[in-house]
Design a protein around this motif. Structure first.
Motif, PDB file in Angstrom:
ATOM      1  N   ASP A 152       5.906   2.117   5.608  1.00 20.51           N
ATOM      2  CA  ASP A 152       4.550   2.823   5.824  1.00 20.51           C
ATOM      3  C   ASP A 152       4.071   3.577   4.699  1.00 20.51           C
ATOM      4  O   ASP A 152       2.955   4.045   4.759  1.00 20.51           O
ATOM      5  N   ARG A 153       4.834   3.528   3.542  1.00 23.15           N
ATOM      6  CA  ARG A 153       4.283   4.262   2.427  1.00 23.15           C
ATOM      7  C   ARG A 153       3.586   3.046   1.418  1.00 23.15           C
ATOM      8  O   ARG A 153       2.952   3.696   0.534  1.00 23.15           O
ATOM      9  N   GLN A 187      -5.183  -1.764  -1.629  1.00 24.31           N
ATOM     10  CA  GLN A 187      -5.179  -0.568  -2.402  1.00 24.31           C
ATOM     11  C   GLN A 187      -4.577   0.753  -1.470  1.00 24.31           C
ATOM     12  O   GLN A 187      -4.745   0.818  -0.336  1.00 24.31           O
ATOM     13  N   PRO A 188      -3.806   1.557  -2.311  1.00 22.11           N
ATOM     14  CA  PRO A 188      -3.268   2.540  -1.302  1.00 22.11           C
ATOM     15  C   PRO A 188      -4.062   3.890  -1.098  1.00 22.11           C
ATOM     16  O   PRO A 188      -4.135   4.783  -1.625  1.00 22.11           O
ATOM     17  N   GLU A 189      -4.954   3.566   0.058  1.00 21.56           N
ATOM     18  CA  GLU A 189      -5.900   4.611   0.368  1.00 21.56           C
ATOM     19  C   GLU A 189      -5.225   5.305   1.486  1.00 21.56           C
ATOM     20  O   GLU A 189      -5.423   5.709   2.406  1.00 21.56           O
ATOM     21  N   GLY A 190      -3.837   5.850   0.975  1.00 21.53           N
ATOM     22  CA  GLY A 190      -2.735   6.119   2.286  1.00 21.53           C
ATOM     23  C   GLY A 190      -2.374   4.632   2.798  1.00 21.53           C
ATOM     24  O   GLY A 190      -2.733   4.336   3.579  1.00 21.53           O
ATOM     25  N   SER A 191      -1.674   4.125   1.782  1.00 19.00           N
ATOM     26  CA  SER A 191      -1.336   2.492   2.019  1.00 19.00           C
ATOM     27  C   SER A 191      -0.956   2.144   3.446  1.00 19.00           C
ATOM     28  O   SER A 191      -1.528   1.147   3.722  1.00 19.00           O
ATOM     29  N   HIS A 237       8.853   5.267  11.877  1.00 18.43           N
ATOM     30  CA  HIS A 237       8.321   4.709  10.849  1.00 18.43           C
ATOM     31  C   HIS A 237       7.745   3.444  11.303  1.00 18.43           C
ATOM     32  O   HIS A 237       8.057   2.515  12.360  1.00 18.43           O
ATOM     33  N   HIS A 238       6.924   2.858  10.271  1.00 13.39           N
ATOM     34  CA  HIS A 238       6.276   1.550  10.560  1.00 13.39           C
ATOM     35  C   HIS A 238       6.726   0.503   9.649  1.00 13.39           C
ATOM     36  O   HIS A 238       6.612   0.849   8.365  1.00 13.39           O
TER      37      HIS A 238
END
Length: 371
Positions: A152-153, A187-191, A237-238
């Motif tokens: 999830d990160r 993109q990690p926009e808050g991935s 967690h996801h």
């Protein structure tokens, strides 16, 4: 006297034995009772010893004092003994202790057997888990599409063998790296938010319909891919599973099919050209015959040499030039028809098509020489 001496010796030996036993077995209960019994027996032995001595030496006062001490000790000893008698009776017997020991030994053996069975079952479960894991890994390694598991990160957690072949990275190189290294669209926009958006929701086990995205290889080249993302929740967690299908071969096949279609259209035009050869020959013969007639008429008019003849020769020459241009246009159109090129679609004027058709219908009149 001898009897009192023997009794006194016995009374002194018994407390010694009891004291030795109590000192060696400090785990035994009722240690206070042992002390009272030792005092009581020693006092009794002293009483008998003084009774023998009194026969020769009149020490009655001392004997009375020892007897009084013995009485003082005997009373609490007796009371304590009666009070502790229920507890003493409650102590297990040797047979009971033996039975308890035998039962404990059986329980220990049974527990050891159960622990051994548990260890055997754990070993069996571990073996099954290893076999199942190896089977699943073998399946994942043989799946033609690349599979990437992301936490999830947005960090890569698992990287299949097919993914290694497709992207050029090893699993060790990308594990822990952000997924945008491989798929820039994520993109990690808050991935986790980006992945959840592409996956289609929170906690969904089924992947959303595939979408076309761009992948980035280790050598910097990009390629088109078909991306499907599934999401599963594990506790708090996801985990996101990305299935990647390379579209490079499909695009190459589509380009090749398009090239074959263009080639087929070119061959079809050539075939049509062969069938239209006689008509085209007649079509070219019309302006060429007209040009020949116009030029012959111009020569005759020039031979006359007067002004009217010169004007007629100029008109005939202009008409001959027009017919030659018409023949050139026919040839150019013919070359454009048989030229190998991609089909081109563009709007055409209906009025222009009608004018060309009228010109074609009137070519016989245009070919007639002037009077």
């Amino acid at each position: 006297v001898i009897a009192d001496g023997l009794i006194a010796f016995s009374y002194y030996s018994i407390p010694a034995a009891l004291g030795y036993f109590a000192l060696r077995r400090r785990d035994l209960p009722f240690q206070g009772v042992f002390a009272l019994f030792i005092l009581f027996i020693l006092a009794c032995g002293t009483t008998h010893l003084l009774g023998a001595v009194t026969l020769w030496v009149p020490i009655y006062r001392l004997n009375a004092m020892v007897s009084a001490f013995t009485a003082l000790v005997s009373v609490p000893t007796a009371v304590t003994l009666w009070l502790l008698l229920p507890e003493a009776l409650a102590l297990p017997s040797q047979e009971q202790l033996t039975a308890v020991n035998r039962s404990l030994s059986h329980e220990i053996q049974e527990r050891a057997r159960i622990e051994q069975e548990i260890r055997r079952m754990n070993a069996m479960l571990d073996e099954r888990v290893r076999a199942r894991t190896a089977q699943l890994q073998s399946i994942l390694d043989t799946v033609p599409d690349a599979m990437i598991v992301v936490d999830d990160r947005g960090a890569v957690d698992s990287f299949s063998v097919a993914a290694e072949r497709l992207f050029g990275y090893t699993a060790a190189e990308v594990r822990g790296q952000d997924i945008s290294l491989l798929i820039p669209a994520l993109q990690p926009e808050g991935s986790d938010g980006a992945l959840a958006h592409h996956a289609g929701g929170n906690g969904q086990r089924a992947a959303r319909a595939p979408r076309v995205a761009s992948g980035q290889r280790k050598d910097g080249t990009s390629f088109a891919m078909e991306l499907s993302i599934g999401e599963v929740q594990h506790g708090d967690h996801h985990l996101f599973t990305c299935f990647v299908h390379d579209l490079t071969e499909r695009q190459q096949a589509e380009q090749y099919a398009q090239m074959l279609r263009a080639e087929l259209a070119h061959v079809a035009r050539l075939n049509e050209m062969g069938q239209l050869a006689s008509g085209i020959a007649h079509e070219l013969n019309q302006p060429l015959s007209a040009t020949s007639n116009y030029l012959a008429a111009s020569r005759r008019l020039l031979d006359r040499g007067d002004a009217v003849a010169l004007e007629g020769a100029r008109t005939a020459t202009e008409r001959a030039v027009a017919q030659i241009q018409r023949a050139g246009e026919i040839i150019q159109r013919l070359r454009g028809f048989v030229k190998k090129s991609d089909p081109e679609r563009k709007p055409e004027s209906v009025l222009g098509l009608l004018e060309e058709a009228g010109t074609l219908a009137n070519r016989g009149d245009a070919a007639a020489p002037p009077a």
